[in-house]
Scaffold this motif. Structure first.
Motif, PDB file in Angstrom:
ATOM      1  N   THR A 131      28.627  40.490  49.618  1.00 40.39           N
ATOM      2  CA  THR A 131      29.826  39.829  49.152  1.00 40.39           C
ATOM      3  C   THR A 131      31.053  40.631  49.509  1.00 40.39           C
ATOM      4  O   THR A 131      31.104  41.829  49.306  1.00 40.39           O
ATOM      5  N   ARG A 132      32.050  39.963  50.083  1.00 41.21           N
ATOM      6  CA  ARG A 132      33.288  40.643  50.419  1.00 41.21           C
ATOM      7  C   ARG A 132      34.208  40.660  49.219  1.00 41.21           C
ATOM      8  O   ARG A 132      34.083  39.841  48.323  1.00 41.21           O
ATOM      9  N   ARG A 133      35.198  41.564  49.263  1.00 38.53           N
ATOM     10  CA  ARG A 133      36.133  41.656  48.141  1.00 38.53           C
ATOM     11  C   ARG A 133      36.824  40.330  47.901  1.00 38.53           C
ATOM     12  O   ARG A 133      37.118  39.955  46.773  1.00 38.53           O
ATOM     13  N   SER A 134      37.087  39.569  48.990  1.00 38.83           N
ATOM     14  CA  SER A 134      37.742  38.281  48.836  1.00 38.83           C
ATOM     15  C   SER A 134      36.881  37.287  48.077  1.00 38.83           C
ATOM     16  O   SER A 134      37.350  36.255  47.640  1.00 38.83           O
ATOM     17  N   ASP A 135      35.564  37.567  47.944  1.00 33.68           N
ATOM     18  CA  ASP A 135      34.673  36.672  47.221  1.00 33.68           C
ATOM     19  C   ASP A 135      34.638  36.976  45.735  1.00 33.68           C
ATOM     20  O   ASP A 135      33.931  36.310  44.992  1.00 33.68           O
ATOM     21  N   TRP A 136      35.326  37.992  45.283  1.00 35.66           N
ATOM     22  CA  TRP A 136      35.302  38.320  43.852  1.00 35.66           C
ATOM     23  C   TRP A 136      35.835  37.144  43.068  1.00 35.66           C
ATOM     24  O   TRP A 136      36.788  36.478  43.471  1.00 35.66           O
ATOM     25  N   PRO A 137      35.229  36.878  41.921  1.00 35.40           N
ATOM     26  CA  PRO A 137      35.690  35.736  41.129  1.00 35.40           C
ATOM     27  C   PRO A 137      37.075  35.990  40.582  1.00 35.40           C
ATOM     28  O   PRO A 137      37.397  37.082  40.134  1.00 35.40           O
ATOM     29  N   ASP A 138      37.914  34.999  40.671  1.00 35.52           N
ATOM     30  CA  ASP A 138      39.207  35.076  40.003  1.00 35.52           C
ATOM     31  C   ASP A 138      39.549  33.695  39.499  1.00 35.52           C
ATOM     32  O   ASP A 138      38.769  32.763  39.614  1.00 35.52           O
ATOM     33  N   SER A 139      40.728  33.570  38.965  1.00 38.71           N
ATOM     34  CA  SER A 139      41.066  32.314  38.318  1.00 38.71           C
ATOM     35  C   SER A 139      41.258  31.184  39.306  1.00 38.71           C
ATOM     36  O   SER A 139      41.499  30.064  38.923  1.00 38.71           O
ATOM     37  N   ASP A 154      29.957  29.730  32.693  1.00 39.32           N
ATOM     38  CA  ASP A 154      29.460  28.436  33.156  1.00 39.32           C
ATOM     39  C   ASP A 154      30.276  27.909  34.334  1.00 39.32           C
ATOM     40  O   ASP A 154      29.720  27.292  35.248  1.00 39.32           O
ATOM     41  N   VAL A 155      31.577  28.123  34.314  1.00 39.37           N
ATOM     42  CA  VAL A 155      32.435  27.592  35.387  1.00 39.37           C
ATOM     43  C   VAL A 155      32.676  28.609  36.491  1.00 39.37           C
ATOM     44  O   VAL A 155      33.408  28.348  37.440  1.00 39.37           O
ATOM     45  N   GLY A 156      32.072  29.799  36.378  1.00 47.47           N
ATOM     46  CA  GLY A 156      32.160  30.780  37.458  1.00 47.47           C
ATOM     47  C   GLY A 156      33.337  31.727  37.403  1.00 47.47           C
ATOM     48  O   GLY A 156      33.552  32.499  38.341  1.00 47.47           O
ATOM     49  N   LEU A 157      34.098  31.705  36.330  1.00 45.05           N
ATOM     50  CA  LEU A 157      35.222  32.637  36.219  1.00 45.05           C
ATOM     51  C   LEU A 157      34.747  34.041  35.863  1.00 45.05           C
ATOM     52  O   LEU A 157      35.440  35.016  36.125  1.00 45.05           O
TER      53      LEU A 157
END
Length: 208
Positions: free
Chosen positions: A2-10, A88-91
């Protein structure tokens, strides 16, 4: 990996509707400041606002968010409900967080699996997820990175006697979580390539 750009955010896929998670206008005002305004919000609404604010631009683990909610006196049952909804929503995605952390910290700081696992534990990541994330780095990759770190540091140790150079280089790798075997192999190879006598090194370096 996983790249840093793939980190979950809002802004990740699975963004909830505003009715589900988004803070109300009062919540947004509270998140920008004003303790008095925040106190007029329902605990669930306040918890959602806090989590969204903390997640903006910076991934967090579930434990980090839970600690933040506890510090703001959000009831545990309310916090659990909100955090579960965010998962649940991936945040909140501790697995993605751990994978991105390993990739980022290994490439930017040269940290080995042992140090990375220690950092993830402090952030409350589940041990199984830690094992999966650090498993992205195999021994071959660790050895390559260790050699690169030694090569960068080598010039600054020139002029020191052999034993002191070996101790300094090996200690640098140990601080980054490399095992003694990996560290000594990297140091031996770097010094041999620099022109040190291999036989003399055998007397100064234990078997790796």
């Amino acid at each position: 990996m996983t790249r840093r750009s793939d980190w979950p955010d809002s802004g990740d896929a699975g963004r909830p509707d505003s009715d589900d998670l988004g803070p109300s206008r009062a919540g947004r005002r509270a998140s920008r400041g004003g303790q008095g305004e925040a106190s007029s919000m329902e605990p669930g609404e306040q918890a959602r606002a806090i989590c969204l604010r903390l997640l903006t631009g910076t991934p967090r683990t579930r434990k980090q968010l839970a600690q933040a909610l506890r510090q703001r006196d959000i009831p545990d049952d309310v916090a659990e409900e909100v955090l579960s909804r965010f998962e649940d929503v991936g945040l909140i995605n501790d697995a993605a967080f751990a994978e991105a952390w390993v990739e980022s910290r290994h490439h930017s700081r040269g940290l080995a699996r042992r140090a990375l696992a220690r950092e993830l534990r402090t952030k409350g990541v589940d041990p199984d997820l830690i094992d999966e994330a650090v498993g992205q780095l195999d021994l071959e990759q660790e050895e390559r990175t260790a050699r690169e770190l030694v090569e960068r540091k080598l010039r600054s140790t020139r002029g020191l006697d052999r034993d002191k150079r070996i101790r300094r280089l090996a200690a640098m790798l140990a601080r980054k979580g490399y095992s003694e075997g990996v560290a000594l192999r990297a140091v031996r190879r770097a010094l041999e390539e620099e022109g040190e006598d291999a036989e003399l090194l055998e007397h100064h370096l234990p078997d790796a």
